[in-house]
Design a protein around this motif. Structure first.
Motif, PDB file in Angstrom:
ATOM      1  N   ARG A  63     -25.518 -43.873  31.719  1.00 24.73           N
ATOM      2  CA  ARG A  63     -26.682 -43.243  32.317  1.00 24.73           C
ATOM      3  C   ARG A  63     -26.507 -41.733  32.404  1.00 24.73           C
ATOM      4  N   ILE A  64     -25.344 -41.291  32.836  1.00 24.32           N
ATOM      5  CA  ILE A  64     -25.087 -39.862  32.969  1.00 24.32           C
ATOM      6  C   ILE A  64     -25.123 -39.187  31.609  1.00 24.32           C
ATOM      7  N   SER A  65     -24.490 -39.788  30.615  1.00 24.44           N
ATOM      8  CA  SER A  65     -24.469 -39.143  29.302  1.00 24.44           C
ATOM      9  C   SER A  65     -25.834 -39.220  28.621  1.00 24.44           C
ATOM     10  N   ALA A  66     -26.644 -40.204  28.960  1.00 19.85           N
ATOM     11  CA  ALA A  66     -27.957 -40.333  28.335  1.00 19.85           C
ATOM     12  C   ALA A  66     -28.983 -39.398  28.975  1.00 19.85           C
ATOM     13  N   MET A  67     -28.815 -39.071  30.245  1.00 18.04           N
ATOM     14  CA  MET A  67     -29.817 -38.279  30.949  1.00 18.04           C
ATOM     15  C   MET A  67     -30.065 -36.909  30.325  1.00 18.04           C
ATOM     16  N   PRO A  68     -29.032 -36.126  30.039  1.00 14.18           N
ATOM     17  CA  PRO A  68     -29.322 -34.805  29.467  1.00 14.18           C
ATOM     18  C   PRO A  68     -30.042 -34.884  28.123  1.00 14.18           C
ATOM     19  N   ILE A  69     -29.687 -35.844  27.303  1.00 16.82           N
ATOM     20  CA  ILE A  69     -30.336 -35.985  26.004  1.00 16.82           C
ATOM     21  C   ILE A  69     -31.809 -36.328  26.207  1.00 16.82           C
ATOM     22  N   GLU A  70     -32.079 -37.272  27.096  1.00 15.93           N
ATOM     23  CA  GLU A  70     -33.457 -37.685  27.336  1.00 15.93           C
ATOM     24  C   GLU A  70     -34.267 -36.522  27.913  1.00 15.93           C
ATOM     25  N   GLU A  71     -33.711 -35.835  28.879  1.00 22.24           N
ATOM     26  CA  GLU A  71     -34.419 -34.714  29.482  1.00 22.24           C
ATOM     27  C   GLU A  71     -34.629 -33.602  28.465  1.00 22.24           C
ATOM     28  N   LYS A  72     -33.648 -33.378  27.625  1.00 22.30           N
ATOM     29  CA  LYS A  72     -33.759 -32.352  26.592  1.00 22.30           C
ATOM     30  C   LYS A  72     -34.905 -32.700  25.631  1.00 22.30           C
ATOM     31  N   ALA A  73     -35.047 -33.965  25.314  1.00 23.06           N
ATOM     32  CA  ALA A  73     -36.140 -34.382  24.427  1.00 23.06           C
ATOM     33  C   ALA A  73     -37.492 -34.094  25.061  1.00 23.06           C
ATOM     34  N   TRP A  74     -37.624 -34.334  26.364  1.00 19.57           N
ATOM     35  CA  TRP A  74     -38.877 -34.024  27.066  1.00 19.57           C
ATOM     36  C   TRP A  74     -39.138 -32.524  27.036  1.00 19.57           C
ATOM     37  N   GLU A  75     -38.092 -31.733  27.277  1.00 14.33           N
ATOM     38  CA  GLU A  75     -38.251 -30.278  27.254  1.00 14.33           C
ATOM     39  C   GLU A  75     -38.699 -29.806  25.872  1.00 14.33           C
ATOM     40  N   GLU A  76     -38.078 -30.357  24.843  1.00 18.57           N
ATOM     41  CA  GLU A  76     -38.437 -29.982  23.470  1.00 18.57           C
ATOM     42  C   GLU A  76     -39.872 -30.376  23.157  1.00 18.57           C
ATOM     43  N   MET A  77     -40.280 -31.564  23.615  1.00 14.92           N
ATOM     44  CA  MET A  77     -41.641 -32.006  23.345  1.00 14.92           C
ATOM     45  C   MET A  77     -42.659 -31.082  24.012  1.00 14.92           C
ATOM     46  N   VAL A  78     -42.438 -30.740  25.289  1.00 15.75           N
ATOM     47  CA  VAL A  78     -43.385 -29.877  26.001  1.00 15.75           C
ATOM     48  C   VAL A  78     -43.432 -28.501  25.341  1.00 15.75           C
ATOM     49  N   LYS A  79     -42.277 -27.986  24.975  1.00 18.96           N
ATOM     50  CA  LYS A  79     -42.213 -26.695  24.277  1.00 18.96           C
ATOM     51  C   LYS A  79     -43.007 -26.768  22.973  1.00 18.96           C
ATOM     52  N   ASN A  80     -42.838 -27.850  22.238  1.00 23.74           N
ATOM     53  CA  ASN A  80     -43.536 -27.996  20.959  1.00 23.74           C
ATOM     54  C   ASN A  80     -45.040 -28.187  21.141  1.00 23.74           C
ATOM     55  N   ILE A  81     -45.450 -28.853  22.215  1.00 19.97           N
ATOM     56  CA  ILE A  81     -46.887 -28.980  22.489  1.00 19.97           C
ATOM     57  C   ILE A  81     -47.489 -27.602  22.736  1.00 19.97           C
ATOM     58  N   LEU A  82     -46.819 -26.788  23.553  1.00 22.29           N
ATOM     59  CA  LEU A  82     -47.310 -25.435  23.827  1.00 22.29           C
ATOM     60  C   LEU A  82     -47.362 -24.611  22.543  1.00 22.29           C
ATOM     61  N   ARG A  83     -46.303 -24.659  21.767  1.00 21.12           N
ATOM     62  CA  ARG A  83     -46.279 -23.891  20.514  1.00 21.12           C
ATOM     63  C   ARG A  83     -47.338 -24.384  19.527  1.00 21.12           C
ATOM     64  N   ALA A  84     -47.566 -25.695  19.500  1.00 17.27           N
ATOM     65  CA  ALA A  84     -48.590 -26.252  18.608  1.00 17.27           C
ATOM     66  C   ALA A  84     -49.978 -25.751  18.996  1.00 17.27           C
ATOM     67  N   GLU A  85     -50.260 -25.704  20.293  1.00 16.45           N
ATOM     68  CA  GLU A  85     -51.566 -25.208  20.743  1.00 16.45           C
ATOM     69  C   GLU A  85     -51.716 -23.722  20.389  1.00 16.45           C
ATOM     70  N   MET A  86     -50.626 -22.978  20.487  1.00 18.11           N
ATOM     71  CA  MET A  86     -50.678 -21.565  20.088  1.00 18.11           C
ATOM     72  C   MET A  86     -50.959 -21.456  18.584  1.00 18.11           C
ATOM     73  N   MET A  87     -50.285 -22.279  17.781  1.00 21.34           N
ATOM     74  CA  MET A  87     -50.487 -22.258  16.321  1.00 21.34           C
ATOM     75  C   MET A  87     -51.916 -22.632  15.947  1.00 21.34           C
ATOM     76  N   ARG A  88     -52.441 -23.685  16.569  1.00 22.55           N
ATOM     77  CA  ARG A  88     -53.807 -24.133  16.269  1.00 22.55           C
ATOM     78  C   ARG A  88     -54.821 -23.021  16.479  1.00 22.55           C
ATOM     79  N   ARG A  89     -54.550 -22.180  17.452  1.00 19.73           N
ATOM     80  CA  ARG A  89     -55.496 -21.118  17.796  1.00 19.73           C
ATOM     81  C   ARG A  89     -55.098 -19.759  17.225  1.00 19.73           C
ATOM     82  N   GLY A  90     -53.975 -19.734  16.501  1.00 22.26           N
ATOM     83  CA  GLY A  90     -53.518 -18.483  15.899  1.00 22.26           C
ATOM     84  C   GLY A  90     -53.127 -17.432  16.931  1.00 22.26           C
ATOM     85  N   VAL A  91     -52.547 -17.871  18.043  1.00 27.39           N
ATOM     86  CA  VAL A  91     -52.186 -16.967  19.134  1.00 27.39           C
ATOM     87  C   VAL A  91     -50.678 -16.726  19.114  1.00 27.39           C
ATOM     88  N   SER A  92     -50.290 -15.463  19.100  1.00 28.82           N
ATOM     89  CA  SER A  92     -48.874 -15.080  19.156  1.00 28.82           C
ATOM     90  C   SER A  92     -48.428 -15.015  20.612  1.00 28.82           C
TER      91      SER A  92
END
Length: 134
Positions: A32-61
């Motif tokens: 559980r301890i070793s899996a938690m950081p990986i799982e949380e990191k995946a959530w962080e990456e997904m949220v970051k990518n959602i934000l970046r994707a919305e910026m890309m869709r709208r052509g916003v730097s």
């Protein structure tokens, strides 16, 4: 059976019964301890990518996002925004402020977190579905 051999057998059974759950518990905790950081990191990456994707869709730097956020009284510069988004560790409030500043009305959340969290995930998310206006 002598009482001496019975005592040893009981002692071995007790030790065995006590030993297995402790080891299983430790193993489960370590997993559980070793899996938690990986799982949380995946959530962080997904949220970051959602934000970046919305910026890309709208052509916003990042500079454009800083300008748009300033319209809502949120003062941040391009470099700070780039670093904050790059780390992927930001509050839900910041995320919603960015969505508002970008004009996102419908947020599309990917079903596969692992796919959205991969390198290049923002580009895939941006291509996958277009904004309602397009």
């Amino acid at each position: 059976m002598s009482s001496d051999s019975m005592f040893r057998k009981l002692e071995n059974d007790d030790v065995h019964l006590a030993y297995v759950p402790i080891q299983s518990y430790k193993a489960a905790c370590m997993e559980r301890i070793s899996a938690m950081p990986i799982e949380e990191k995946a959530w962080e990456e997904m949220v970051k990518n959602i934000l970046r994707a919305e910026m890309m869709r709208r052509g916003v730097s990042y500079a454009g996002l800083a300008d748009r956020l300033s319209n809502y009284g949120i003062e941040d510069n391009e470099l700070n925004l780039r670093n904050k988004v790059s780390r992927g560790r930001f509050t839900a409030v910041f995320f919603m402020q960015c969505m508002q500043a970008l004009g996102v009305e419908i947020l599309q959340i990917p079903h596969a977190i692992e796919e959205a969290a991969k390198k290049g995930g923002a580009q895939k998310l941006a291509k996958k579905s277009k904004t309602p206006e397009s």
